[in-house]
Motif scaffolding. Structure first.
Motif, PDB file in Angstrom:
ATOM      1  N   ILE A 206       0.865  -1.179   0.000  1.00 22.33           N
ATOM      2  CA  ILE A 206       0.000   0.000   0.000  1.00 22.33           C
ATOM      3  C   ILE A 206       0.902   1.229   0.000  1.00 22.33           C
ATOM      4  O   ILE A 206       1.735   1.410   0.890  1.00 22.33           O
ATOM      5  CB  ILE A 206      -0.916   0.025   1.240  1.00 22.33           C
ATOM      6  N   VAL A 207       0.771   2.072  -1.035  1.00 25.13           N
ATOM      7  CA  VAL A 207       1.636   3.249  -1.165  1.00 25.13           C
ATOM      8  C   VAL A 207       0.787   4.511  -1.067  1.00 25.13           C
ATOM      9  O   VAL A 207      -0.391   4.518  -1.418  1.00 25.13           O
ATOM     10  CB  VAL A 207       2.418   3.242  -2.497  1.00 25.13           C
ATOM     11  N   GLN A 208       1.401   5.565  -0.574  1.00 28.87           N
ATOM     12  CA  GLN A 208       0.752   6.870  -0.499  1.00 28.87           C
ATOM     13  C   GLN A 208       1.435   7.819  -1.470  1.00 28.87           C
ATOM     14  O   GLN A 208       2.665   7.868  -1.544  1.00 28.87           O
ATOM     15  CB  GLN A 208       0.802   7.401   0.934  1.00 28.87           C
ATOM     16  N   LEU A 209       0.634   8.561  -2.206  1.00 29.77           N
ATOM     17  CA  LEU A 209       1.137   9.436  -3.259  1.00 29.77           C
ATOM     18  C   LEU A 209       0.819  10.887  -2.939  1.00 29.77           C
ATOM     19  O   LEU A 209      -0.237  11.191  -2.378  1.00 29.77           O
ATOM     20  CB  LEU A 209       0.499   9.071  -4.606  1.00 29.77           C
ATOM     21  N   SER A 210       1.735  11.773  -3.323  1.00 26.10           N
ATOM     22  CA  SER A 210       1.487  13.211  -3.225  1.00 26.10           C
ATOM     23  C   SER A 210       2.189  13.897  -4.379  1.00 26.10           C
ATOM     24  O   SER A 210       2.925  13.259  -5.146  1.00 26.10           O
ATOM     25  CB  SER A 210       1.972  13.768  -1.881  1.00 26.10           C
ATOM     26  N   ALA A 211       1.979  15.195  -4.530  1.00 24.21           N
ATOM     27  CA  ALA A 211       2.531  15.943  -5.668  1.00 24.21           C
ATOM     28  C   ALA A 211       4.036  15.779  -5.750  1.00 24.21           C
ATOM     29  O   ALA A 211       4.740  15.882  -4.748  1.00 24.21           O
ATOM     30  CB  ALA A 211       2.173  17.422  -5.536  1.00 24.21           C
ATOM     31  N   GLY A 212       4.525  15.506  -6.953  1.00 19.10           N
ATOM     32  CA  GLY A 212       5.958  15.350  -7.174  1.00 19.10           C
ATOM     33  C   GLY A 212       6.428  13.915  -7.185  1.00 19.10           C
ATOM     34  O   GLY A 212       7.559  13.641  -7.579  1.00 19.10           O
ATOM     35  N   ASP A 213       5.567  12.980  -6.750  1.00 18.99           N
ATOM     36  CA  ASP A 213       5.974  11.574  -6.688  1.00 18.99           C
ATOM     37  C   ASP A 213       5.950  10.933  -8.072  1.00 18.99           C
ATOM     38  O   ASP A 213       5.072  11.221  -8.888  1.00 18.99           O
ATOM     39  CB  ASP A 213       5.040  10.775  -5.773  1.00 18.99           C
ATOM     40  N   MET A 214       6.916  10.039  -8.308  1.00 21.03           N
ATOM     41  CA  MET A 214       6.839   9.146  -9.455  1.00 21.03           C
ATOM     42  C   MET A 214       5.879   8.020  -9.094  1.00 21.03           C
ATOM     43  O   MET A 214       5.844   7.566  -7.948  1.00 21.03           O
ATOM     44  CB  MET A 214       8.211   8.545  -9.751  1.00 21.03           C
ATOM     45  N   ILE A 215       5.077   7.572 -10.044  1.00 18.81           N
ATOM     46  CA  ILE A 215       4.254   6.380  -9.811  1.00 18.81           C
ATOM     47  C   ILE A 215       5.214   5.184  -9.865  1.00 18.81           C
ATOM     48  O   ILE A 215       5.826   4.932 -10.901  1.00 18.81           O
ATOM     49  CB  ILE A 215       3.154   6.241 -10.872  1.00 18.81           C
ATOM     50  N   PRO A 216       5.373   4.451  -8.753  1.00 17.04           N
ATOM     51  CA  PRO A 216       6.467   3.476  -8.670  1.00 17.04           C
ATOM     52  C   PRO A 216       6.158   2.113  -9.267  1.00 17.04           C
ATOM     53  O   PRO A 216       7.046   1.277  -9.405  1.00 17.04           O
ATOM     54  CB  PRO A 216       6.681   3.358  -7.159  1.00 17.04           C
ATOM     55  N   ALA A 217       4.880   1.844  -9.598  1.00 18.74           N
ATOM     56  CA  ALA A 217       4.476   0.551 -10.144  1.00 18.74           C
ATOM     57  C   ALA A 217       3.086   0.745 -10.752  1.00 18.74           C
ATOM     58  O   ALA A 217       2.568   1.866 -10.773  1.00 18.74           O
ATOM     59  CB  ALA A 217       4.457  -0.512  -9.041  1.00 18.74           C
ATOM     60  N   ASP A 218       2.472  -0.317 -11.259  1.00 16.15           N
ATOM     61  CA  ASP A 218       1.084  -0.212 -11.701  1.00 16.15           C
ATOM     62  C   ASP A 218       0.190  -0.322 -10.468  1.00 16.15           C
ATOM     63  O   ASP A 218       0.298  -1.286  -9.695  1.00 16.15           O
ATOM     64  CB  ASP A 218       0.763  -1.314 -12.706  1.00 16.15           C
ATOM     65  N   SER A 272      -3.475  14.014  -3.755  1.00 13.31           N
ATOM     66  CA  SER A 272      -2.923  12.935  -2.946  1.00 13.31           C
ATOM     67  C   SER A 272      -3.773  11.696  -3.124  1.00 13.31           C
ATOM     68  O   SER A 272      -4.924  11.766  -3.568  1.00 13.31           O
ATOM     69  CB  SER A 272      -2.878  13.341  -1.466  1.00 13.31           C
ATOM     70  N   ALA A 273      -3.205  10.526  -2.778  1.00 12.40           N
ATOM     71  CA  ALA A 273      -3.931   9.273  -2.969  1.00 12.40           C
ATOM     72  C   ALA A 273      -3.275   8.168  -2.166  1.00 12.40           C
ATOM     73  O   ALA A 273      -2.112   8.263  -1.760  1.00 12.40           O
ATOM     74  CB  ALA A 273      -3.973   8.898  -4.451  1.00 12.40           C
ATOM     75  N   THR A 274      -4.044   7.111  -1.954  1.00 14.22           N
ATOM     76  CA  THR A 274      -3.533   5.848  -1.430  1.00 14.22           C
ATOM     77  C   THR A 274      -3.867   4.780  -2.451  1.00 14.22           C
ATOM     78  O   THR A 274      -4.971   4.770  -3.018  1.00 14.22           O
ATOM     79  CB  THR A 274      -4.183   5.513  -0.075  1.00 14.22           C
ATOM     80  N   ALA A 275      -2.928   3.892  -2.731  1.00 15.81           N
ATOM     81  CA  ALA A 275      -3.132   2.895  -3.787  1.00 15.81           C
ATOM     82  C   ALA A 275      -2.450   1.590  -3.410  1.00 15.81           C
ATOM     83  O   ALA A 275      -1.543   1.565  -2.572  1.00 15.81           O
ATOM     84  CB  ALA A 275      -2.599   3.420  -5.117  1.00 15.81           C
ATOM     85  N   VAL A 276      -2.895   0.525  -4.047  1.00 12.42           N
ATOM     86  CA  VAL A 276      -2.293  -0.791  -3.845  1.00 12.42           C
ATOM     87  C   VAL A 276      -1.513  -1.168  -5.093  1.00 12.42           C
ATOM     88  O   VAL A 276      -1.948  -0.911  -6.223  1.00 12.42           O
ATOM     89  CB  VAL A 276      -3.363  -1.859  -3.521  1.00 12.42           C
ATOM     90  N   VAL A 277      -0.341  -1.751  -4.898  1.00 10.97           N
ATOM     91  CA  VAL A 277       0.511  -2.169  -6.018  1.00 10.97           C
ATOM     92  C   VAL A 277      -0.062  -3.436  -6.641  1.00 10.97           C
ATOM     93  O   VAL A 277      -0.277  -4.444  -5.953  1.00 10.97           O
ATOM     94  CB  VAL A 277       1.953  -2.413  -5.543  1.00 10.97           C
ATOM     95  N   LEU A 278      -0.314  -3.382  -7.965  1.00 11.18           N
ATOM     96  CA  LEU A 278      -0.828  -4.541  -8.693  1.00 11.18           C
ATOM     97  C   LEU A 278       0.289  -5.367  -9.303  1.00 11.18           C
ATOM     98  O   LEU A 278       0.350  -6.588  -9.124  1.00 11.18           O
ATOM     99  CB  LEU A 278      -1.785  -4.083  -9.798  1.00 11.18           C
ATOM    100  N   THR A 279       1.160  -4.709 -10.043  1.00  6.64           N
ATOM    101  CA  THR A 279       2.271  -5.402 -10.708  1.00  6.64           C
ATOM    102  C   THR A 279       3.531  -4.565 -10.569  1.00  6.64           C
ATOM    103  O   THR A 279       3.470  -3.337 -10.435  1.00  6.64           O
ATOM    104  CB  THR A 279       1.982  -5.629 -12.205  1.00  6.64           C
ATOM    105  N   THR A 280       4.669  -5.221 -10.617  1.00  3.72           N
ATOM    106  CA  THR A 280       5.959  -4.533 -10.464  1.00  3.72           C
ATOM    107  C   THR A 280       6.904  -4.954 -11.580  1.00  3.72           C
ATOM    108  O   THR A 280       6.689  -5.961 -12.272  1.00  3.72           O
ATOM    109  CB  THR A 280       6.603  -4.878  -9.113  1.00  3.72           C
TER     110      THR A 280
END
Length: 920
Positions: A206-218, A272-280
Motif C-alpha cells: 500500500i503506497v501513499q502518493l502526493s505531488a511530485g511523486d513518481m508512480i512506482p508501479a502499476d 494525494s492518494a492511497t493505492a495498492v501495487v498490482l504489478t511490479t
C-alpha cells in the motif's frame, strides 16, 4: 527500481523515433505519441482491466494484503518470488562482449586488415607491430571503460528514489489475539509509514502518493483527493488527467483509459492518494513496453555526434590522401604490393586509434573529479555540455538564498500584527497532506506556536483541496465544533484575493471596495519591497452538510491577513555569481515568486537586473517576440511550469547552451527542455529523474566548479584531436612529397606503424594534463570546421622540416640511393617521431610552451620516455629488427637545429593564427 537508469535504457528509442529532443532526458518519455503504448501482452492488459473493476476488499484479499499494508516478512517473501521492482533495462555487457565492442571500431578493423595483409605477404614484423597497436588500443579502451562504468554506477547509486509505503504492524495482530483469547486489551501504534527504495516494492504494498511523486508501479487507487497525474509518458496527452477511485468508463478496452489505475513511469502533478501495487518490474505496463525496445542499438548523443563529425573529417582526408600516395608510389617505384602496403600504412597514420579511449578516460576522470565536488554525473556526455553552458537558468529560493525560510511576520490586511492569521495558517499547514513546502515547515516550526500545539488537537480535519500551480493556493476544511465547518485557504496573494469578496478589518468583516483593494495592494507591495515573501490567508464558515469539498467551494472567502517570510541571501552567492560571469555564464532567474521580492534579493547578491518579465507578459508574447526579450531580460517572475519550459526552449533556439537548475515538480518540464538539467539530492522524484546532474549541495559555487571541470574535460579531448589530426596530416603530406621525388620509399610501412604506435602511447596521459586559464574563461563547443582548418594549416608546417630532413639525409649524409635507403629512413624516423612528440607541447597551448604553460608531469614524463625510445630503437641492436640502422653522431646537432627552428616557426604561426581565427 532505479529510475535513474531509465533515461539510458530508452535513449536509443527516443533518438531512433526522431522525437522531440526535449524529452530525451527522461527515458519514460520515449512513449510520447507512440503507437506502441497499446502493444502489450493481452494477458497483462486483461489482468489490469480485471483489477480495476472488482471491489477493493476482494482485490486486497486476492493480493494477500490489507488496508494498512503488508508486514516486512510478507513483503520479503513476495519479493523473493517476484524479484525486484525494476524494468528491463540494458544489462551490463559480459566482459567478452564488452571487449568485442571496444575492438570493433573502424580504426581497429583497418589495422586488422593491414595486419592480415602483412601476414599473408610474410612480413611478420609488420604484422606483429600492427597487432600490438590493435591490442594496445583495444585493451586500453576496455580497461578505461570498465573503470568508467564502475565509477558511474557507484555515483548513480548515491541518488535513489523512494516511495511512501504502509507497513502492517505485527503488534496489532498480537493485540487482537490477546484480546480474543486472554481478555487483555493492548494499544498498538498501528500501521507504520516508511520511505522504501522503489526497487523494493512488491505486489500488495500500500503506497501513499502526493505531488511530485513518481508512480512506482502499476497501481489501483484505494482513495484519491484531487489527484492529477501526467500520463504524457504513456499516452502523449499534454495535460494531466484526473484520477478517481471509481472508473467512469467501465467498458474501456485499454487499461490506459481507466480512471482508477496509475501506471509506472507517470508522475503525480497535484493531489494525494492511497493505492495498492498490482504489478511490479517487467510485469508492469511500462515494463512490458520496455522489453520491446531494450534491444535497440544506441544512436549517438549530441556529444558523440560531435566526436563522430571530427572522426569523419579525418576519414575523408584519409580517403583522399591514401589513393594518391598509393598511385604515386605504384607508378614511380613499380612495386604495387609495396605501394598498397604503404598506402594502408598512410591510412593508419591518419586515423586516431586512441580517440575512443581518450574520450572515455577523459569523461570518466571528469565525472570522478566532479563527484569530489559534490556533483553526481548521471550521464557522462553531460560533462561536455556543462563546460559548453553559457546561460544558467535557476530559481531564486535555495540558490540565491539560504533555503532556510523564516516566518518573519503575521499581519492583518493593512499590515498590523495579528495572531489570528497565524492560527489559521498553522491549521492549514498542519492538516494538509500534499507536498509540504518550505513555507509550511516555517509555519509549523514558528517559535510562537510551540505553546499553541494544542490548537490542532481541538480540530478535526474534514477534507482538503490540494495545491496546484494553476490556482497557486490550497485549502483545508476543519471542524472545531460539529455545528459548522471552516474552510481555510492560503496561497499567492493575487490568487487568494481573486476568490475573496470580504476582508477582516479591525475585527469586523467588511466588503471589498476599490479603495480597500488599493490599500491591500499597497500593503503587500511594501512587504515585498522589504524582501519578504507574502502569502495570503482567507477563510469562511460553512454548514456541516457535506464531507467532500471541491474547487468550487473556494469562493466568497474572507481575507484574514498575510504571513510574510524571509529567506536571506547566501553569503557565497555574490562571489559565485561573479565567478560564473567571469567564466562567460549568464545567470537568469526563473521563479514563481513575486517580482519585488526577487528584485530585492538580486540587488542584495549583486546580480544586475537588466530587465524583468512576468509570466502574464510571457503568456501574451509570440515565440519571435520572446526570442528577442529573453536576451535582454535577467529576471522572469510569477512563472508557471509551462512558462519556465518555454523560456528555456527559446533560449536554446537562440543558439545558447542552456542549463536549468531546479528541484520542484514545477521545474521538471524545464529540466527536460534544457541542454543540461541540474537538480539536487533533496529534490522531488520527477525532478531528479529529469536531471543530468545531481548536486549534493545546492550552491552556485558548486556549479561554477562543475563548469570549470567540464571545460577542462573538453579542452583535453580537443587537444588530442588537434595534435593527432595536424601531426598525422603533416606526416602524410611529407610522405606524398617524398613519394613523388625519391627512388625509394621514404619510410617503410613498418616504420610508419611503429612511429604511430609510439606517438599514440605518448598521448594516454592527456586526460590528466593542465589546462590554460584563458581556455576556462568562456564556453567551448565542438567545431569540426575549426579542427579541419587547424589541421590543414599546421600540418604542412611540419612538412617543411621533414623536407629539410630529406635534404639533410640526401646531401649531407649521402643517403641518396636505394642502397642507402635504410639510413635515410632511420634519419626521418627519429626526426618525425620527435617532431610529432614536440608538437604535443606546442599545440596544447597558445602560450609559449615550457615557460608560460607547462604540461602536467604525467604528460611530460610520457613524452620524454617516447622520445628516448624513438632514439634508442635505431641506435641499439634492435635497429636491424625494425629495418633501421644507427645514425652518425653528427646527425644529432642537425636534428636539434631542425627541432628548434620547427618550434620557433610553430610558435610564430600560432600567434598569427590565433589573432586571425582565434584559439579554441
Amino acid at each position: 527500481m532505479n529510475l535513474n537508469l531509465l533515461k539510458e535504457t530508452f535513449a536509443s528509442f527516443v533518438r531512433a523515433r526522431g522525437m522531440d529532443r526535449h524529452f530525451r532526458r527522461l527515458g519514460m518519455d520515449m512513449f510520447r505519441s507512440s503507437p506502441l503504448t497499446k502493444e502489450v501482452p493481452q494477458t497483462l492488459a486483461q489482468q489490469l482491466l480485471e483489477a480495476s473493476r472488482g471491489d477493493t476488499a476482494s482485490l486486497l484479499q486476492r493480493l494477500h494484503t490489507r488496508p494498512d499494508g503488508l508486514t516486512e516478512q510478507e513483503a520479503d517473501a513476495i519479493r523473493a518470488e517476484t524479484g525486484p521492482n525494476e524494468v528491463e533495462h540494458e544489462k551490463p555487457l559480459s566482459w567478452w562482449v564488452h571487449l568485442w565492442h571496444c575492438y570493433k571500431n573502424p580504426f581497429n578493423l583497418l589495422l586488422t586488415l593491414l595486419a592480415a595483409v602483412s601476414f599473408y605477404t610474410e612480413d611478420m614484423k609488420a604484422a606483429i607491430v600492427i597487432g600490438t597497436m590493435v591490442v594496445v588500443s583495444t585493451l586500453m579502451r576496455f580497461i578505461q571503460e570498465s573503470r568508467s562504468n564502475t565509477a558511474a554506477d557507484k555515483l548513480k547509486e548515491m541518488v535513489s528514489n523512494t516511495a511512501t509505503v504502509m507497513r502492517h504492524d505485527l503488534v496489532a495482530d498480537i493485540a487482537e489475539e490477546a484480546q480474543r483469547y486472554f481478555d487483555v486489551t493492548l494499544h498498538p501504534k498501528g500501521a507504520k509509514r516508511i520511505e522504501l527504495p522503489i526497487k523494493l516494492l512488491v505486489p500488495g504494498d500500500i503506497v501513499q502518493l502526493s505531488a511530485g511523486d513518481m508512480i512506482p508501479a502499476d497501481l489501483r487507487l484505494l482513495s484519491a483527493k484531487d489527484l492529477f497525474v501526467s500520463q504524457a509518458a504513456m499516452t502523449g496527452e499534454s495535460l494531466p488527467v484526473e484520477k478517481f477511485i471509481t472508473p467512469a468508463n467501465t467498458d474501456a478496452s485499454s487499461p490506459l483509459e481507466l480512471d482508477n489505475l496509475c501506471f509506472m513511469g507517470t508522475n503525480v502533478v497535484s493531489g494525494s492518494a492511497t493505492a495498492v501495487v498490482l504489478t511490479t518490474g517487467k510485469r508492469t505496463y511500462f515494463g512490458a513496453l520496455a522489453e520491446r525496445v531494450t534491444a535497440a542499438d544506441r544512436s549517438p548523443t549530441a556529444f558523440q555526434s560531435g566526436v563522430n563529425k571530427v572522426s569523419w573529417l579525418l576519414i575523408r582526408f584519409m580517403l583522399v590522401m591514401t589513393p594518391v600516395v598509393f598511385f604515386i608510389n605504384g607508378f614511380t617505384k613499380g612495386d604495387w604490393v609495396e605501394a598498397f602496403l604503404f598506402g594502408l600504412s598512410v591510412a593508419v597514420g591518419l586515423t586516431p586509434e586512441m580517440l575512443p579511449m581518450i574520450v572515455t578516460s577523459t569523461l570518466a576522470k571528469g565525472a570522478v573529479a566532479l563527484s569530489r565536488k559534490k556533483v553526481i554525473v548521471k550521464r557522462l556526455d553531460a560533462i561536455q555540455n556543462f563546460g559548453a553552458m553559457d546561460v544558467l537558468c535557476t530559481d531564486k529560493t535555495g540558490t540565491l538564498t539560504q533555503d532556510k525560510i523564516f516566518l518573519e511576520r503575521h499581519t492583518g490586511i493593512l499590515g498590523e500584527a495579528n495572531d489570528e492569521v497565524l492560527q489559521y495558517a498553522y491549521l492549514n499547514s498542519y492538516y494538509q497532506t500534499g507536498l509540504k513546502n518550505l513555507l509550511d515547515v516555517a509555519v509549523l516550526e514558528h517559535a510562537e506556536l510551540q505553546r499553541e500545539m494544542a490548537i490542532a488537537s481541538a480540530y478535526r480535519k474534514v477534507d482538503e483541496i490540494p495545491f496546484d500551480f494553476q490556482r497557486r493556493r490550497m485549502s483545508v476544511v476543519v471542524s472545531e465544533r460539529e455545528d459548522h465547518h471552516e474552510l481555510i485557504c492560503k496561497g499567492a496573494v493575487e490568487e487568494i484575493v481573486s476568490v475573496c469578496t470580504h476582508a477582516k478589518k479591525n475585527g469586523e468583516i467588511v466588503p471589498f471596495t476599490p479603495e480597500l483593494l488599493a490599500e491591500i495592494r499597497e500593503t503587500t507591495a511594501s512587504l515585498n519591497a522589504e524582501g519578504l515573501r507574502v502569502v495570503g490567508v482567507a477563510a469562511k464558515d460553512l454548514p456541516p452538510t457535506k464531507e467532500v469539498y471541491s474547487l468550487a467551494d473556494e469562493s466568497d472567502l474572507v481575507l484574514i491577513g498575510y504571513i510574510a517570510f524571509l529567506d536571506p541571501p547566501k553569503e557565497s552567492t555574490e562571489p559565485a555569481l561573479t565567478a560564473l560571469r567571469g567564466h562567460g555564464v549568464t545567470v537568469k532567474i526563473l521563479t514563481g515568486d513575486n517580482e519585488l521580492v526577487t528584485a530585492k534579493i538580486c540587488r542584495e547578491v549583486g546580480l544586475e537586473v537588466e530587465g524583468m518579465l512576468l509570466g502574464s507578459h510571457v503568456e501574451k508574447m509570440s515565440d519571435a517576440e520572446l526570442a528577442i526579450a529573453v536576451e535582454k531580460t535577467t529576471v522572469f517572475a510569477k512563472l508557471s511550469p509551462a512558462h519556465k519550459e518555454r523560456i528555456v526552449r527559446v533560449l536554446h533556439d537562440n543558439g545558447h547552451v542552456v542549463g536549468f537548475m531546479g528541484d520542484g515538480i514545477n521545474d521538471a518540464p524545464a529540466l527536460r527542455a534544457a541542454d543540461i538539467g541540474i537538480s539536487v539530492d533533496t529534490a522531488v522524484d520527477i525532478a531528479k529523474e529529469a536531471a543530468d546532474l545531481i548536486l549534493l549541495e545546492k550552491s552556485l559555487m558548486v556549479l561554477e566548479e562543475g563548469v570549470i571541470e567540464g571545460r577542462k574535460t573538453f579542452a583535453n579531448m580537443l587537444k588530442y584531436i588537434k595534435m593527432t589530426a595536424s601531426s598525422n596530416f603533416g606526416n602524410v603530406f611529407s610522405v606524398l612529397i617524398a613519394s613523388a621525388f625519391l627512388p625509394f620509399l621514404p619510410m617503410l610501412p613498418l616504420h610508419l606503424l611503429v612511429q604511430n604506435l609510439l606517438y599514440d602511447v605518448s598521448q594516454i596521459s592527456i586526460p590528466f594534463d593542465n589546462v590554460d586559464k584563458e581556455f576556462l574563461e568562456k564556453p567551448q563547443r565542438w567545431n569540426p570546421g575549426e579542427i579541419g582548418r587547424f589541421m590543414v594549416f599546421f600540418g604542412p608546417i611540419s612538412s617543411i622540416f621533414d623536407v629539410s630532413t630529406f635534404a639533410l639525409m640526401w646531401y649531407v649524409f649521402g643517403a641518396n640511393s636505394p642502397d642507402h635507403q635504410t639510413l635515410f629512413q632511420s634519419g626521418w624516423f627519429i626526426e618525425g617521431l620527435l617532431s610529432q612528440t614536440l608538437i604535443v607541447h606546442m599545440i596544447r597551448t597558445k602560450r609559449v610552451p615550457f615557460f608560460q604553460s607547462r604540461a602536467s608531469w604525467p604528460l611530460m614524463g610520457m613524452t620524454l620516455i617516447i622520445m628516448a625510445i624513438g632514439i634508442i630503437i635505431p641506435m641499439s641492436p634492435l635497429a636491424h629488427y625494425f629495418k633501421l640502422e644507427a645514425l652518425p653522431l653528427s646527425y644529432f646537432p642537425w636534428l636539434i637545429a631542425i627541432l628548434v627552428c620547427y618550434a620557433a616557426l610553430i610558435q610564430g604561426m600560432k600567434r598569427w593564427y590565433s589573432n586571425r581565427y582565434g584559439w579554441q
